[in-house]
Design an enzyme around this catalytic site. Structure first.
Site, short mmCIF file in Angstrom:
data_model
loop_
_atom_site.label_atom_id
_atom_site.label_comp_id
_atom_site.label_asym_id
_atom_site.label_seq_id
_atom_site.Cartn_x
_atom_site.Cartn_y
_atom_site.Cartn_z
CG ASP A 67 -0.24 -0.26 2.52
OD1 ASP A 67 1.00 -0.28 2.55
OD2 ASP A 67 -0.92 -0.45 3.54
CG HIS A 138 -5.55 -1.73 9.36
ND1 HIS A 138 -5.57 -0.41 9.75
CD2 HIS A 138 -4.26 -2.11 9.46
CE1 HIS A 138 -4.35 -0.04 10.06
NE2 HIS A 138 -3.54 -1.05 9.90
CD GLU A 143 -8.19 1.18 8.11
OE1 GLU A 143 -8.48 0.54 9.14
OE2 GLU A 143 -7.15 1.86 8.00
P1 PGA Z 1 2.60 -1.27 12.71
O1 PGA Z 1 1.42 -1.16 11.68
O2 PGA Z 1 3.54 -2.32 12.19
O3 PGA Z 1 3.25 0.10 12.70
O4 PGA Z 1 2.01 -1.63 14.03
C1 PGA Z 1 0.86 -2.34 11.20
C2 PGA Z 1 -0.34 -1.99 10.38
O5 PGA Z 1 -1.00 -0.97 10.67
O6 PGA Z 1 -0.67 -2.75 9.45
#
Ligand code: PGA
Length: 240
Positions: A67, A138, A143
């Site tokens: 993404d 998510h 989401e």
């Molecule tokens: P993070 O984010 O590794 O910074 O916890 C993971 C995500 O939001 O997919």
């Protein structure tokens, strides 16, 4: 689903790095699906060490990132393009032409998404997809919602993601409100999926994932439909 519970973040990162390196050593032309976020940073740093020690060579690898914010300039230090260069690509020998990240600078987001999806298919799909997981379950920018898009698409960020990601920006107002993301079907097409989770804040999402039930209100649970999913998490993420 196979679940590997590690003592801590380092052990989780090491196990994941070994899986990625093994994939590349078994098939030097592997197509890797990569993720951003704080979770895979440790894995990337171990992979860089392995590359420096000549334990793995990325010269024939192709990568597709999950993404990117939209719109965002590649030179913005918060773009995922910038993140990947900083934490991995500028330290290893994957050719720049083999790196694919949804283009946050695209004029036509829909066209960019359609072409991204087609390009993944043209490469024969992703061999190994690395994923993090949001506190709300998510995956990428898929989401929680009543309906989810299947393929790569432009999406709105939820308030909870804007607030979680605002720690990286000067303020929540500066977090882009949209993103381009692989869809759940894009992700489920990967031949192997490795999901990483560390820390108590991920416990709820991991509990829902390992419950075996599927709901779009926790997109990660849809990974239960995949036949080759490995969850590597630390004790805090697993036990809370
Ligand atoms: P993070 O984010 O590794 O910074 O916890 C993971 C995500 O939001 O997919």
């Amino acid at each position: 689903m196979r679940i590997i519970i590690c003592d801590n973040y380092y052990e989780m990162s090491k196990k994941a790095a070994i899986l990625v390196a093994s994939q590349v050593n078994m098939n030097p032309r592997s197509v890797l699906g990569l993720a951003t976020g704080s979770t895979p940073e440790g894995m990337y740093s171990i992979l860089i060490n392995m590359y420096n020690n000549k334990e793995v060579d990325f010269s024939e690898v192709t990568t597709f990132n999950l993404d990117e914010y939209f719109p965002i300039s590649k030179s913005n230090s918060q773009s995922y393009d910038f993140f990947m260069k900083k934490h991995l690509f500028s330290h290893i020998n994957v050719p720049e032409t083999n790196i694919n990240i949804p283009n946050g600078e695209a004029c036509d987001a829909e066209k960019e998404c359609e072409e991204y999806e087609k390009k993944i298919d043209a490469f024969g799909g992703i061999d190994l997809q690395i994923l993090g997981i949001g506190q709300n379950g998510h995956i990428g920018f898929n989401e929680p919602d009543e309906f989810l898009f299947s393929n790569t698409h432009k999406t709105d960020l939820t308030e909870s993601t804007i607030s979680a990601n605002s720690r990286f920006f000067a303020s929540a107002d500066e977090v882009p409100k949209n993103a381009l993301t692989m869809g759940m079907a894009t992700i489920l097409k990967a031949k192997k999926i490795v999901l990483l989770a560390s820390g108590k804040s991920k416990h709820d999402a991991i509990s829902k994932l390992v419950s075996g039930k599927i709901t779009t209100s926790c997109p990660a649970t849809m990974l239960n439909m995949h036949k080759d999913l490995v969850v590597i998490c630390d004790k805090e993420a697993y036990h809370g």
